[in-house]
Scaffold this motif. Structure first.
Motif, PDB file in Angstrom:
ATOM      1  N   UNK A  99       0.833  -1.207   0.000  1.00 18.74           N
ATOM      2  CA  UNK A  99       0.000   0.000   0.000  1.00 18.74           C
ATOM      3  C   UNK A  99       0.866   1.254   0.000  1.00 18.74           C
ATOM      4  N   UNK A 100       1.894   1.282   0.832  1.00 17.45           N
ATOM      5  CA  UNK A 100       2.770   2.458   0.906  1.00 17.45           C
ATOM      6  C   UNK A 100       3.638   2.577  -0.352  1.00 17.45           C
ATOM      7  N   UNK A 101       3.991   1.452  -0.946  1.00 12.34           N
ATOM      8  CA  UNK A 101       4.730   1.500  -2.212  1.00 12.34           C
ATOM      9  C   UNK A 101       3.863   2.127  -3.297  1.00 12.34           C
ATOM     10  N   UNK A 102       2.592   1.753  -3.333  1.00 12.19           N
ATOM     11  CA  UNK A 102       1.684   2.323  -4.328  1.00 12.19           C
ATOM     12  C   UNK A 102       1.482   3.821  -4.097  1.00 12.19           C
ATOM     13  N   UNK A 103       1.403   4.231  -2.832  1.00 12.59           N
ATOM     14  CA  UNK A 103       1.300   5.660  -2.534  1.00 12.59           C
ATOM     15  C   UNK A 103       2.551   6.402  -3.001  1.00 12.59           C
ATOM     16  N   UNK A 104       3.713   5.781  -2.841  1.00 13.41           N
ATOM     17  CA  UNK A 104       4.961   6.416  -3.261  1.00 13.41           C
ATOM     18  C   UNK A 104       5.014   6.616  -4.771  1.00 13.41           C
ATOM     19  N   UNK A 105       4.274   5.790  -5.513  1.00 12.46           N
ATOM     20  CA  UNK A 105       4.245   5.886  -6.969  1.00 12.46           C
ATOM     21  C   UNK A 105       3.100   6.765  -7.472  1.00 12.46           C
ATOM     22  N   UNK A 106       2.370   7.371  -6.542  1.00 10.58           N
ATOM     23  CA  UNK A 106       1.333   8.323  -6.934  1.00 10.58           C
ATOM     24  C   UNK A 106      -0.071   7.769  -6.983  1.00 10.58           C
ATOM     25  N   UNK A 107      -0.279   6.513  -6.585  1.00 12.57           N
ATOM     26  CA  UNK A 107      -1.625   5.921  -6.592  1.00 12.57           C
ATOM     27  C   UNK A 107      -2.256   6.147  -5.215  1.00 12.57           C
ATOM     28  N   UNK A 108      -2.811   7.337  -5.050  1.00 19.55           N
ATOM     29  CA  UNK A 108      -3.295   7.766  -3.738  1.00 19.55           C
ATOM     30  C   UNK A 108      -4.749   7.388  -3.465  1.00 19.55           C
ATOM     31  N   UNK A 109      -5.447   6.867  -4.454  1.00 13.70           N
ATOM     32  CA  UNK A 109      -6.872   6.572  -4.274  1.00 13.70           C
ATOM     33  C   UNK A 109      -7.157   5.066  -4.190  1.00 13.70           C
ATOM     34  N   UNK A 110      -6.126   4.281  -3.917  1.00 11.63           N
ATOM     35  CA  UNK A 110      -6.338   2.831  -3.807  1.00 11.63           C
ATOM     36  C   UNK A 110      -6.994   2.498  -2.475  1.00 11.63           C
ATOM     37  N   UNK A 111      -7.731   1.400  -2.461  1.00  8.36           N
ATOM     38  CA  UNK A 111      -8.420   0.935  -1.258  1.00  8.36           C
ATOM     39  C   UNK A 111      -7.428   0.182  -0.374  1.00  8.36           C
ATOM     40  N   UNK A 112      -7.156   0.722   0.811  1.00  5.52           N
ATOM     41  CA  UNK A 112      -6.151   0.133   1.697  1.00  5.52           C
ATOM     42  C   UNK A 112      -6.526  -1.286   2.113  1.00  5.52           C
ATOM     43  N   UNK A 113      -7.814  -1.534   2.335  1.00  5.54           N
ATOM     44  CA  UNK A 113      -8.235  -2.875   2.749  1.00  5.54           C
ATOM     45  C   UNK A 113      -8.036  -3.892   1.631  1.00  5.54           C
ATOM     46  N   UNK A 114      -8.378  -3.504   0.394  1.00  5.63           N
ATOM     47  CA  UNK A 114      -8.228  -4.424  -0.725  1.00  5.63           C
ATOM     48  C   UNK A 114      -6.765  -4.717  -1.021  1.00  5.63           C
ATOM     49  N   UNK A 115      -5.935  -3.668  -1.020  1.00  4.69           N
ATOM     50  CA  UNK A 115      -4.504  -3.852  -1.290  1.00  4.69           C
ATOM     51  C   UNK A 115      -3.874  -4.741  -0.218  1.00  4.69           C
ATOM     52  N   UNK A 116      -4.226  -4.487   1.036  1.00  3.83           N
ATOM     53  CA  UNK A 116      -3.686  -5.298   2.132  1.00  3.83           C
ATOM     54  C   UNK A 116      -4.152  -6.747   2.016  1.00  3.83           C
ATOM     55  N   UNK A 117      -5.427  -6.938   1.683  1.00  5.22           N
ATOM     56  CA  UNK A 117      -5.962  -8.296   1.528  1.00  5.22           C
ATOM     57  C   UNK A 117      -5.269  -9.040   0.391  1.00  5.22           C
ATOM     58  N   UNK A 118      -5.013  -8.351  -0.707  1.00  8.13           N
ATOM     59  CA  UNK A 118      -4.333  -8.983  -1.831  1.00  8.13           C
ATOM     60  C   UNK A 118      -2.903  -9.382  -1.458  1.00  8.13           C
ATOM     61  N   UNK A 119      -2.267  -8.575  -0.622  1.00  8.23           N
ATOM     62  CA  UNK A 119      -0.912  -8.942  -0.182  1.00  8.23           C
ATOM     63  C   UNK A 119      -0.946 -10.203   0.679  1.00  8.23           C
ATOM     64  N   UNK A 120      -1.957 -10.315   1.524  1.00 10.98           N
ATOM     65  CA  UNK A 120      -2.119 -11.540   2.324  1.00 10.98           C
ATOM     66  C   UNK A 120      -2.231 -12.757   1.401  1.00 10.98           C
ATOM     67  N   UNK A 121      -3.019 -12.629   0.337  1.00  4.57           N
ATOM     68  CA  UNK A 121      -3.217 -13.736  -0.599  1.00  4.57           C
ATOM     69  C   UNK A 121      -1.927 -14.053  -1.353  1.00  4.57           C
TER      70      UNK A 121
END
Length: 341
Positions: free
Chosen positions: A248-270
Motif C-alpha cells: 500500500x505504501x509503495x503504491x502511494x509512493x508511486x502516486x496511486x493515492x486513491x487505492x483501497x487500503x483494505x483491498x490492497x492489504x488483503x491482496x498482499x495476504x493472498x
C-alpha cells in the motif's frame, strides 16, 4: 554460514536480478528512470519502516517468550533471531531453514536447546494461528476479485490456506488430544515402511514421538499462561499488519493515492499465501508473477508496476536476507543469569 549456504545466497541474488531484468524487457528505460526520480520518498521510507517494524516486533515476541523462562536475555540477542530467520528462510525451499537457524542462534546466546525449541515451537503456533485469522479476513475481502480476475491463482490460494489450516489443526490436536494424535500419526506413517529401511523408519518414529511429546508438555505449561499468549498473539497481529501494509505504501509512493487500503492489504495476504507453495527459495518467480498479476488492475502503468514489484521484493525479501548476514556477524551476548523457576 556454510559455503553451501553462501553459494545458494549468491544464486538467489542472481536469479532475482534475472527475474527483474526479464520483467523490464518491455519497459522503456527512460520511463522507468522518470518514475524512479519522481517517486515519493517519504511513502517509500514508510514501507521500509513497516518491514523494520515487522522484524522489531518479532524480536520483542522472542524476548517475551524467553524472558518468561530465563533472565538476562537482551533485546540485542532477540533481534538476531528474526534476522537470521529471514536469511535462512530466503535461501531454503519452503523456508525450511528458518527454524533450525533460529534454534542455533538461540543456543549461541546460552539458552538451553530444549528451552529454545519450546520457545520457537510456541512462537510458531501463535504465528500460524494469526496467519489463518488474517487469511480468513483477507479471503472475505479479496477472494471475489481474485476469482474474477485470476481464477487460476485462486486455486493456489485455497491450497495454500488448506496447508496452513492443516498445520494449525494438527498442533491443536497435539495440545488437546495428545494420545489420539500420536496413534493417528503412527498409523499414517505405516506406509513409509514399504519405502525405507526398518532402522530408518524406527528412528523417524522415535524422533516424531519425541517431538510430539515435547510440544505437548510445553503446551500444557503455556496453556496456564493465557495472559502471555494473548500478549504474544496481539504482538503477532501487529507484526503481520505492518508487513501486509508494505505494498500500500509503495503504491502511494508511486502516486496511486486513491487505492483501497483494505483491498490492497488483503491482496498482499493472498500473495504471501501463494508464495508459501513454491518450493524455490523465497518463492522466486512465483512471488514476482503473483504481485504483477494481482496489482496490474491497480497500477496501470507497466513501468510503475514493474518498479513497484522490484521495490516490494527488495524490501520484503532481500532486505531481510542482507540484514540476516549482518546479524550472523554480530557476536551474541551470553545469558549469564539464573533460569527462572
Amino acid at each position: 554460514m556454510s559455503r553451501r549456504n553462501q553459494i545458494v545466497l549468491v544464486i538467489m541474488v542472481i536469479i532475482g536480478l534475472g527475474i527483474f531484468a526479464y520483467s523490464l524487457r518491455n519497459v522503456a528505460l527512460a520511463q522507468l528512470m522518470h518514475d524512479l526520480v519522481h517517486i515519493n520518498g517519504w511513502w517509500l521510507i514508510l514501507a521500509v519502516v513497516c518491514m523494520i517494524g515487522y522484524l522489531l516486533i518479532e524480536s520483542r515476541i522472542v524476548q517475551v517468550f524467553v524472558k518468561d523462562r530465563i533472565k538476562g536475555f537482551s533485546f540485542k540477542d532477540a533481534l538476531r533471531i528474526p534476522l537470521i530467520e529471514q536469511l535462512f528462510n530466503g535461501i531454503t525451499p519452503f523456508s525450511s531453514g528458518g527454524q533450525p537457524a533460529q534454534l542455533i542462534a538461540m543456543i549461541q546466546t546460552g539458552v538451553d536447546g530444549g528451552r529454545a525449541s519450546s520457545v520457537l515451537l510456541m512462537k510458531f503456533v501463535v504465528y500460524q494461528a494469526m496467519i489463518v485469522i488474517n487469511f480468513l479476513i483477507a479471503l472475505a475481502i479479496g477472494f471475489q476479485y481474485l476469482a474474477e480476475k485470476l481464477h487460476y491463482l485462486a486455486l493456489f490460494v485455497v491450497f495454500g490456506f488448506m496447508i496452513h489450516l492443516v498445520v494449525i489443526l494438527g498442533l491443536l490436536m497435539i495440545m488437546f488430544w495428545h494420545s489420539f494424535t500420536k496413534r493417528m500419526v503412527n498409523l499414517l506413517m505405516r506406509p513409509l515402511r514399504w519405502f525405507v529401511k526398518p532402522t530408518r523408519f524406527a528412528t523417524w518414529q522415535v524422533t516424531l514421538d519425541q517431538k510430539i511429546d515435547s510440544f505437548y508438555h510445553e503446551s500444557v505449561r503455556i496453556k496456564s499462561q493465557w495472559r502471555l499468549m494473548v500478549h504474544v498473539a496481539l504482538l503477532t497481529l501487529a507484526q503481520l499488519s505492518v508487513y501486509y501494509l508494505i505494498p500500500y505504501f509503495i503504491m502511494l509512493s508511486l502516486g496511486y493515492s486513491h487505492v483501497n487500503i483494505l483491498m490492497v492489504t488483503a491482496l498482499h495476504v493472498l500473495i504471501v499465501m501463494v508464495i508459501s507453495l513454491f518450493p524455490i527459495p523465497g518463492g522466486a518467480g512465483g512471488a514476482e508473477f503473483s504481485f504483477e498479476a494481482l496489482f496490474a488492475s491497480y497500477i496501470t502503468s507497466r513501468s510503475k508496476l514493474v518498479l513497484a514489484m522490484i521495490l516490494w521484493r527488495v524490501i520484503t525479501y532481500y532486505l531481510g536476507m542482507f540484514t540476516g548476514m549482518w546479524a550472523m556477524a554480530i557476536k551474541p551476548d551470553k545469558v549469564t543469569e539464573d533460569i527462572k523457576d
